[in-house]
Enzyme design. Structure first.
Site, mmCIF file in Angstrom:
data_model
loop_
_atom_site.group_PDB
_atom_site.id
_atom_site.type_symbol
_atom_site.label_atom_id
_atom_site.label_comp_id
_atom_site.label_asym_id
_atom_site.label_seq_id
_atom_site.Cartn_x
_atom_site.Cartn_y
_atom_site.Cartn_z
ATOM 1 C CG ASP A 13 1.190 -4.207 5.407
ATOM 2 O OD1 ASP A 13 0.391 -5.150 5.546
ATOM 3 O OD2 ASP A 13 0.939 -3.195 4.732
ATOM 4 N N GLY A 40 -3.812 -8.252 5.625
ATOM 5 C CA GLY A 40 -3.218 -9.185 4.672
ATOM 6 C C GLY A 40 -1.912 -9.688 5.235
ATOM 7 C CG HIS A 41 -1.693 -11.305 8.407
ATOM 8 N ND1 HIS A 41 -1.199 -10.104 8.823
ATOM 9 C CD2 HIS A 41 -2.896 -11.428 9.004
ATOM 10 C CE1 HIS A 41 -2.063 -9.520 9.644
ATOM 11 N NE2 HIS A 41 -3.107 -10.304 9.764
ATOM 12 C CD GLN A 219 -6.287 -3.804 10.325
ATOM 13 O OE1 GLN A 219 -6.910 -4.050 11.343
ATOM 14 N NE2 GLN A 219 -6.443 -4.532 9.241
HETATM 15 P P1 GDP Z 1 1.590 -8.509 8.315
HETATM 16 O O1 GDP Z 1 0.378 -7.866 7.709
HETATM 17 O O2 GDP Z 1 2.090 -7.768 9.503
HETATM 18 O O3 GDP Z 1 1.401 -9.971 8.593
HETATM 19 O O4 GDP Z 1 2.736 -8.381 7.214
HETATM 20 P P2 GDP Z 1 2.602 -8.665 5.638
HETATM 21 O O5 GDP Z 1 2.518 -10.132 5.431
HETATM 22 O O6 GDP Z 1 1.550 -7.808 5.041
HETATM 23 O O7 GDP Z 1 3.975 -8.065 5.124
HETATM 24 C C1 GDP Z 1 5.212 -8.550 5.560
HETATM 25 C C2 GDP Z 1 5.971 -9.102 4.335
HETATM 26 O O8 GDP Z 1 7.328 -9.249 4.672
HETATM 27 C C3 GDP Z 1 5.511 -10.477 3.901
HETATM 28 O O9 GDP Z 1 5.585 -10.541 2.507
HETATM 29 C C4 GDP Z 1 6.513 -11.447 4.526
HETATM 30 O O10 GDP Z 1 6.697 -12.622 3.787
HETATM 31 C C5 GDP Z 1 7.758 -10.599 4.493
HETATM 32 N N1 GDP Z 1 8.709 -10.842 5.593
HETATM 33 C C6 GDP Z 1 8.439 -11.141 6.889
HETATM 34 N N2 GDP Z 1 9.588 -11.184 7.597
HETATM 35 C C7 GDP Z 1 10.584 -10.896 6.734
HETATM 36 C C8 GDP Z 1 12.006 -10.736 6.879
HETATM 37 O O11 GDP Z 1 12.569 -10.858 7.949
HETATM 38 N N3 GDP Z 1 12.710 -10.430 5.749
HETATM 39 C C9 GDP Z 1 12.123 -10.242 4.538
HETATM 40 N N4 GDP Z 1 12.895 -9.926 3.507
HETATM 41 N N5 GDP Z 1 10.778 -10.366 4.378
HETATM 42 C C10 GDP Z 1 10.032 -10.670 5.459
HETATM 43 P P1 IMO Z 2 -2.252 -5.766 8.130
HETATM 44 O O1 IMO Z 2 -3.034 -6.597 9.109
HETATM 45 C C1 IMO Z 2 -1.427 -1.869 6.334
HETATM 46 C C2 IMO Z 2 -4.755 0.962 6.088
HETATM 47 C C3 IMO Z 2 -5.278 1.328 4.715
HETATM 48 C C4 IMO Z 2 -5.708 2.770 4.951
HETATM 49 C C5 IMO Z 2 -6.266 2.707 6.374
HETATM 50 C C6 IMO Z 2 -7.783 2.565 6.434
HETATM 51 O O2 IMO Z 2 -1.909 -6.474 6.890
HETATM 52 O O3 IMO Z 2 -1.095 -5.101 8.798
HETATM 53 P P2 IMO Z 2 -9.393 0.495 5.986
HETATM 54 O O4 IMO Z 2 -9.614 -0.320 4.748
HETATM 55 O O5 IMO Z 2 -8.937 -0.304 7.157
HETATM 56 O O6 IMO Z 2 -10.556 1.377 6.327
HETATM 57 O O7 IMO Z 2 -8.200 1.500 5.584
HETATM 58 O O8 IMO Z 2 -5.652 1.582 6.994
HETATM 59 N N1 IMO Z 2 -4.728 -0.490 6.404
HETATM 60 C C7 IMO Z 2 -3.617 -1.219 6.450
HETATM 61 N N2 IMO Z 2 -2.335 -0.893 6.174
HETATM 62 N N3 IMO Z 2 -1.728 -3.109 6.775
HETATM 63 C C8 IMO Z 2 -2.998 -3.448 7.088
HETATM 64 O O9 IMO Z 2 -3.313 -4.636 7.668
HETATM 65 C C9 IMO Z 2 -4.016 -2.503 6.896
HETATM 66 N N4 IMO Z 2 -5.354 -2.506 7.058
HETATM 67 C C10 IMO Z 2 -5.774 -1.261 6.768
HETATM 68 O O10 IMO Z 2 -4.262 1.233 3.743
HETATM 69 O O11 IMO Z 2 -4.590 3.605 4.973
HETATM 70 MG MG MG Z 3 -0.246 -7.039 5.900
#
Ligand code: GDP
Ligand code: IMO
Ligand code: MG
Length: 415
Positions: A13, A40-41, A219
């Site tokens: 994340d 989840g992106h 991840q």
């Molecule tokens: P990923 O799994 O690595 O793709 O990241 P996620 O999408 O799960 O979580 C990142 C969150 O931060 C998302 O809701 C993005 O919209 C948000 N985000 C990304 N870059 C920035 C930033 O520079 N500032 C803020 N405030 N939010 C951001």
């Molecule tokens: P993105 O791509 C954050 C975490 C789960 C748990 C551990 C094992 O959005 O960065 P799993 O379901 O993979 O067996 O769970 O890994 N986890 C993540 N945490 N971002 C993710 O993906 C994750 N995918 C799995 O919360 O701790």
């Molecule tokens: Mg994510």
């Protein structure tokens, strides 16, 4: 031509989706190599929110081709649902016939095992990731290519249930009904059969044709099955090397590696997190950063930037540079802490021990700043924010190549 890599270097994340989406404008192909719909992106484009789990974030660039490699565990149900956000993806999406299927019973096994573990639960996403990878490693998994022959696949799945009936009884998981299972598999074939192919050849051809390729990590490094905080990890190789096996590339095919990091730290699920802050400051980070999971909606645990873990992850992945995300979330803090070493068995150490359970963080405090949100040039950042970025470069021994100051594609500083 070589393939560039985007890799998460914390606990996931970090904001990988935003950077992949932004860079996808410059690439011809975006590939996923590991993980599944545990990822989840969240991506914001022109005020519209897209949530991606399996489809590479390049899908938002109409010119990019998207590949799901053999290293992924694929839930047909989940990808079919995700595809509804987009017009017909034929010719723009290729799914490896060697990827493994993550079927509904994998999620049931995942959830049942978590319940049985009680206090020792990993806090998985409950999406069946561990059980699907276990089947693959146990050599009893089913591959995506088998979806093209639903009748045969139906029988092998029923055999699998017969062989594992004792275990399924303990977990209270029923054997699927033959007719219902067959109809489900036929439905999957009808809806996604046209995307299934040998993606190794697709990617090799693209490299031979001098196409620009981006490999999108899911991840993060601290969740890597080998190098993360085992057993509180996911079940795939989340590091750069995993991108090679997960797509059929060799190490020489890899070009530039960009590590994605938040300017602070978060973690979802259980397990060690040395720089976690459970005080008001941590709650404020969560609130300002909207730290709720894209996949499960769970609140993310929050804390300070961990320079020791980031330096380790940068070395593991061979990061050429870091993209420092969510700098704006630190806006308004008087003081910002960074974990610069660990206390471990009475000793101060500056490296990552094999077990992070027993370490406590050693912090250095930096001066805060008023506002970085929306900045698009390094010079527009407050001096204290500039100093923070420079300090991160020094502590992680990695150049910061990009800074993100809002979820918007455009609010990104290129260094
Ligand atoms: P990923 O799994 O690595 O793709 O990241 P996620 O999408 O799960 O979580 C990142 C969150 O931060 C998302 O809701 C993005 O919209 C948000 N985000 C990304 N870059 C920035 C930033 O520079 N500032 C803020 N405030 N939010 C951001
Ligand atoms: P993105 O791509 C954050 C975490 C789960 C748990 C551990 C094992 O959005 O960065 P799993 O379901 O993979 O067996 O769970 O890994 N986890 C993540 N945490 N971002 C993710 O993906 C994750 N995918 C799995 O919360 O701790
Ligand atoms: Mg994510």
């Amino acid at each position: 031509m070589r393939a560039d890599v985007i890799v998460g270097v914390q606990w996931g994340d970090e904001g990988k989706g935003k950077i992949v989406d932004m860079l996808a404008q410059r690439y011809d192909m975006v590939c996923r190599s590991q993980g599944g719909h545990n990822a989840g992106h969240t991506i914001w484009v022109d005020g519209i929110r897209y949530a991606l789990h399996l489809i590479p974030s390049g899908v938002l660039n109409p010119k990019a081709i998207n590949v799901i490699g053999n290293g992924v565990v694929l839930s047909p149900e989940s990808i079919i649902e995700e595809m509804r956000q987009f017009d017909n993806l034929e010719g723009r999406l290729f799914i490896s016939d060697k990827a493994h299927l993550n079927l509904p019973y994998h999620a049931l096994i995942d959830q049942a095992r978590e319940r049985l573990k009680g206090a020792k639960a990993i806090g998985t996403t409950g999406k069946g990731i561990g059980p699907a990878y276990s089947d693959k490693i146990n050599r009893v998994g089913h591959r995506v290519g088998e979806l093209l022959h639903p009748m045969q696949l139906c029988e092998t799945i029923l055999d699998y249930f017969a062989q594992n009936r004792d275990i399924f009884d303990v977990l209270h998981i029923p054997t699927p009904d033959r007719a219902a299972l067959l109809s489900e598999l036929e439905g999957y074939k009808a809806q996604m059969g046209c995307y299934i192919t040998n993606t190794t050849n697709v990617v090799w051809k693209a490299l031979d044709d001098e196409k620009r390729i981006l490999l999108e990590g899911a991840q993060g490094t601290m969740l890597d099955i080998d190098h993360g905080t085992y057993p509180y990890v996911t079940s795939s190789s989340t590091v750069t090397a995993g991108a090679c096996t997960g797509l059929g590339l060799n190490p020489k095919d890899i070009g530039k590696v960009t590590g994605i990091v938040k300017a602070y730290c978060t973690r979802v699920g259980n397990g060690p997190f040395p720089s976690e802050d459970t005080t008001e400051a941590g709650v404020r980070l969560g609130k300002q950063g909207h730290e709720f999971g894209t996949t499960t909606g769970r609140a993310r645990r929050c804390g300070w930037f961990d320079a020791v873990a980031c330096r380790y992850a940068s070395r593991l992945n061979g990061c050429d540079e870091l993209a420092l995300m969510k700098l704006d979330v630190l806006d308004g803090f008087d003081e910002i802490k960074v974990c610069v070493a660990y206390q471990c068995n009475g000793e101060v150490i500056d490296y990552l021990p094999s077990n992070l359970e027993d370490v406590t963080p050693v912090y250095e405090t930096f001066q805060g700043w008023e506002k970085s949100e929306g900045a698009r040039h390094f010079g527009d950042l407050p001096p204290a924010a500039q100093a923070y970025v420079k300090a991160i470069e020094e502590m992680t021994q990695t150049k910061v190549g990009m800074i993100s100051t809002s979820p918007d594609r455009n609010d990104t500083i290129l260094m």
